[in-house]
Scaffold this motif. Sequence first.
Motif, PDB file in Angstrom:
ATOM      1  N   LEU B 120       0.715  -1.252   0.127  1.00  0.00           N
ATOM      2  CA  LEU B 120       0.034  -0.232   0.070  1.00  0.00           C
ATOM      3  C   LEU B 120       0.841   1.302  -0.056  1.00  0.00           C
ATOM      4  CD1 LEU B 120      -2.881  -1.029   2.480  1.00  0.00           C
ATOM      5  CD2 LEU B 120      -2.878  -0.799  -0.137  1.00  0.00           C
ATOM      6  N   PHE B 123       2.164   1.752  -3.567  1.00  0.00           N
ATOM      7  CA  PHE B 123       1.089   2.047  -4.034  1.00  0.00           C
ATOM      8  C   PHE B 123       0.811   3.484  -3.988  1.00  0.00           C
ATOM      9  CE2 PHE B 123      -2.238   1.992  -7.073  1.00  0.00           C
ATOM     10  CZ  PHE B 123      -3.677   1.948  -6.461  1.00  0.00           C
ATOM     11  N   GLY B 124       0.946   4.124  -2.729  1.00  0.00           N
ATOM     12  CA  GLY B 124       0.736   5.576  -2.500  1.00  0.00           C
ATOM     13  C   GLY B 124       1.911   6.262  -3.097  1.00  0.00           C
ATOM     14  N   GLN B 127       1.402   6.411  -6.979  1.00  0.00           N
ATOM     15  CA  GLN B 127       0.429   7.473  -6.953  1.00  0.00           C
ATOM     16  C   GLN B 127       0.961   9.032  -6.868  1.00  0.00           C
ATOM     17  OE1 GLN B 127      -1.921   6.043  -8.731  1.00  0.00           O
ATOM     18  NE2 GLN B 127      -3.503   6.985  -7.755  1.00  0.00           N
ATOM     19  N   HIS B 134      -2.679  10.163  -2.341  1.00  0.00           N
ATOM     20  CA  HIS B 134      -3.761   9.410  -2.162  1.00  0.00           C
ATOM     21  C   HIS B 134      -3.682   8.487  -1.113  1.00  0.00           C
ATOM     22  CE1 HIS B 134      -5.815   9.267  -6.457  1.00  0.00           C
ATOM     23  NE2 HIS B 134      -6.014  10.287  -5.599  1.00  0.00           N
ATOM     24  N   ILE B 138      -6.291   5.270   0.181  1.00  0.00           N
ATOM     25  CA  ILE B 138      -6.223   3.982  -0.028  1.00  0.00           C
ATOM     26  C   ILE B 138      -6.401   3.366   1.245  1.00  0.00           C
ATOM     27  CG2 ILE B 138      -4.157   2.522  -0.540  1.00  0.00           C
ATOM     28  CD1 ILE B 138      -3.135   4.632  -2.372  1.00  0.00           C
ATOM     29  N   TRP B 141     -10.230   3.048   1.904  1.00  0.00           N
ATOM     30  CA  TRP B 141     -10.812   2.091   0.850  1.00  0.00           C
ATOM     31  C   TRP B 141     -10.259   0.726   1.155  1.00  0.00           C
ATOM     32  CZ3 TRP B 141     -11.061   4.536  -4.492  1.00  0.00           C
ATOM     33  CH2 TRP B 141     -11.937   5.650  -4.359  1.00  0.00           C
ATOM     34  N   SER B 183       0.006   0.947 -11.252  1.00  0.00           N
ATOM     35  CA  SER B 183       0.132   2.235 -10.957  1.00  0.00           C
ATOM     36  C   SER B 183       1.515   2.649 -11.302  1.00  0.00           C
ATOM     37  CB  SER B 183       0.023   2.803  -9.711  1.00  0.00           C
ATOM     38  OG  SER B 183       1.045   1.894  -8.618  1.00  0.00           O
ATOM     39  N   PHE B 240     -10.176   0.243  -6.971  1.00  0.00           N
ATOM     40  CA  PHE B 240      -8.669   0.781  -6.920  1.00  0.00           C
ATOM     41  C   PHE B 240      -8.111   1.072  -7.962  1.00  0.00           C
ATOM     42  CE2 PHE B 240      -7.644   0.733  -2.515  1.00  0.00           C
ATOM     43  CZ  PHE B 240      -8.332   0.006  -1.940  1.00  0.00           C
ATOM     44  N   LEU B 243      -8.559   4.609  -9.085  1.00  0.00           N
ATOM     45  CA  LEU B 243      -7.761   5.648  -8.613  1.00  0.00           C
ATOM     46  C   LEU B 243      -6.532   5.741  -9.331  1.00  0.00           C
ATOM     47  CD1 LEU B 243      -7.312   4.795  -4.656  1.00  0.00           C
ATOM     48  CD2 LEU B 243      -8.412   6.663  -5.825  1.00  0.00           C
TER      49      LEU B 243
END
Lengths: 269, 246
Positions: B120, B123-124, B127, B134, B138, B141, B183, B240, B243
């Motif tokens: 995560l 992922f952030g 992004q 985000h 994240i 969600w 992403s 997801f 996003l």
Amino acid sequence: MYDSLGAQTGLPRPPPNPQPNPFGNAFVGAGSGLIRGGLGAYGEKILGSSSEYVQSNISRYFSDPQYYFQVNDHYVRNKLKVVLFPFLHRGHWSRITEPVGGRLSYKPPIYDINAPDLYIPLMAFGTYVVLAGISLGLHGKFSPEALNWLFFKGLVGWFLQVSLLKMTLFSLGSGEAPLLDIVAYAGYTFTGMCIAVLGKITWSYSYYFLMPWTCLCIGVFLVKTMKRVLFVEVRSYDSSRHHYLLLFIALAQFPLFLWLCNISVNWLF
Amino acid sequence: MAKEFNVPPVVFPAGGNPGAAHQRRLPTPPFPPQRFANPSIPFMSFDIGSAAASTSFSAPQFAGNTIGIGSSFEDEPPLLEELGINTRQIWSKTVSIINPFRVNPDLHEDADLSGPFLFLLSFGLFQLLAGKLHFGIILGWVTMAALFLYVVFNMLAGRNGNLDLYRCVSLIGYCMLPMVILSAIALFLPQGGVGILVIAGVLVIWSTRVCTRLLVELASCGDEHRGLIAYACFLIYTLFSLLVIF
């Protein structure tokens, strides 16, 4: 008519005997497992001694949510056909009852196409939120906060639909249908909304045809359901009032659809 | 050391004789004792290992103290082990997710949250590279999605369902790997183009497939609900991917 713990007040009762269907009274297993798992270390302390009291209270208001999830693929497919094309359904609309433990209860959704379930409404609501996000994104207005806002707007719409159905029941003098039944029936409208929003995404002109069409279909479905299943509970049969209320339910779908299918970030339009 | 230094008396606010004040000082980490040719510079040098020290210090006390502190420091377990982060397990679990056609559920028997946390976070970060902040979204969600899947799975499975929330979050987090890849890829593709939509579709289906298989095999749900669970996972991962795409 409904297999519930009845109207006893206050006294904790032991859970009812397990029903002969293969899922048993799984609310004891799944529900308390849910509650205990959720509360973690404090679960045993808070619920250990009073779990029967909590379960009896929840059962009085919520009538065993596990009943609504006894579904399979076959049921889901056929129920979607019934919801989206209600005029093609040749069979009857009433639910099948079976005698269980000396009391009449309805068969679970696996065995009865007319039984309400909570799986389809939940998935339809989720699909509606995702499709609304896609629609926002295609118009360049996507942001995660907008999607959160749409989620709450959808929840408000669901609540409005539930209150509409509940009010019609109250006005006829009977409010005894389990709350989750009404929540399930109200949630079926999201399937129609998903179709309308999907039409909006693929080709924007199809929206002007699909939206009234699905609105009509959901209206017919709700009218037929309310007429057969829920009005069985009503003692007095007042024909004209019956029909006016059913007509009102069908007409009230139109503003609801307009409000929810018009995907935007504002509160109204 | 035989050499004796001319140490001027140090006066501490608490008073006391300089000898006792010296004894209260903790030893600094071992460094090579430096000898100054000029004895007028006051310099105190410690030789921690040596038993013989200059006479103004009480050497055995210091030596004893340092050896005592040193052994307790060496006895502590390594930090990652104390935190419960097993990097080897995280790596093997990650590698098992990469193959969407053969799923190894035994690796995911014991759930952990450190792998999902890493996914995560990355992922952030991807992004963030795309200009979108985000992290909080994240996290929120994933929590909501885990609750949703937990409720749906346990209700569908009935009495047989033994999925707990911790394992649910762990599985959702590990199957987020294709989203992280999405992403990363999305940084190089034009936004809103067809390419990114196609790739997003493929990766969402990958995520869904792995997540469904792990759920069904780990939590003993049964095959008759596989399609129903798969649709729930599909919804989550599509959310997801939104996003990333928009």
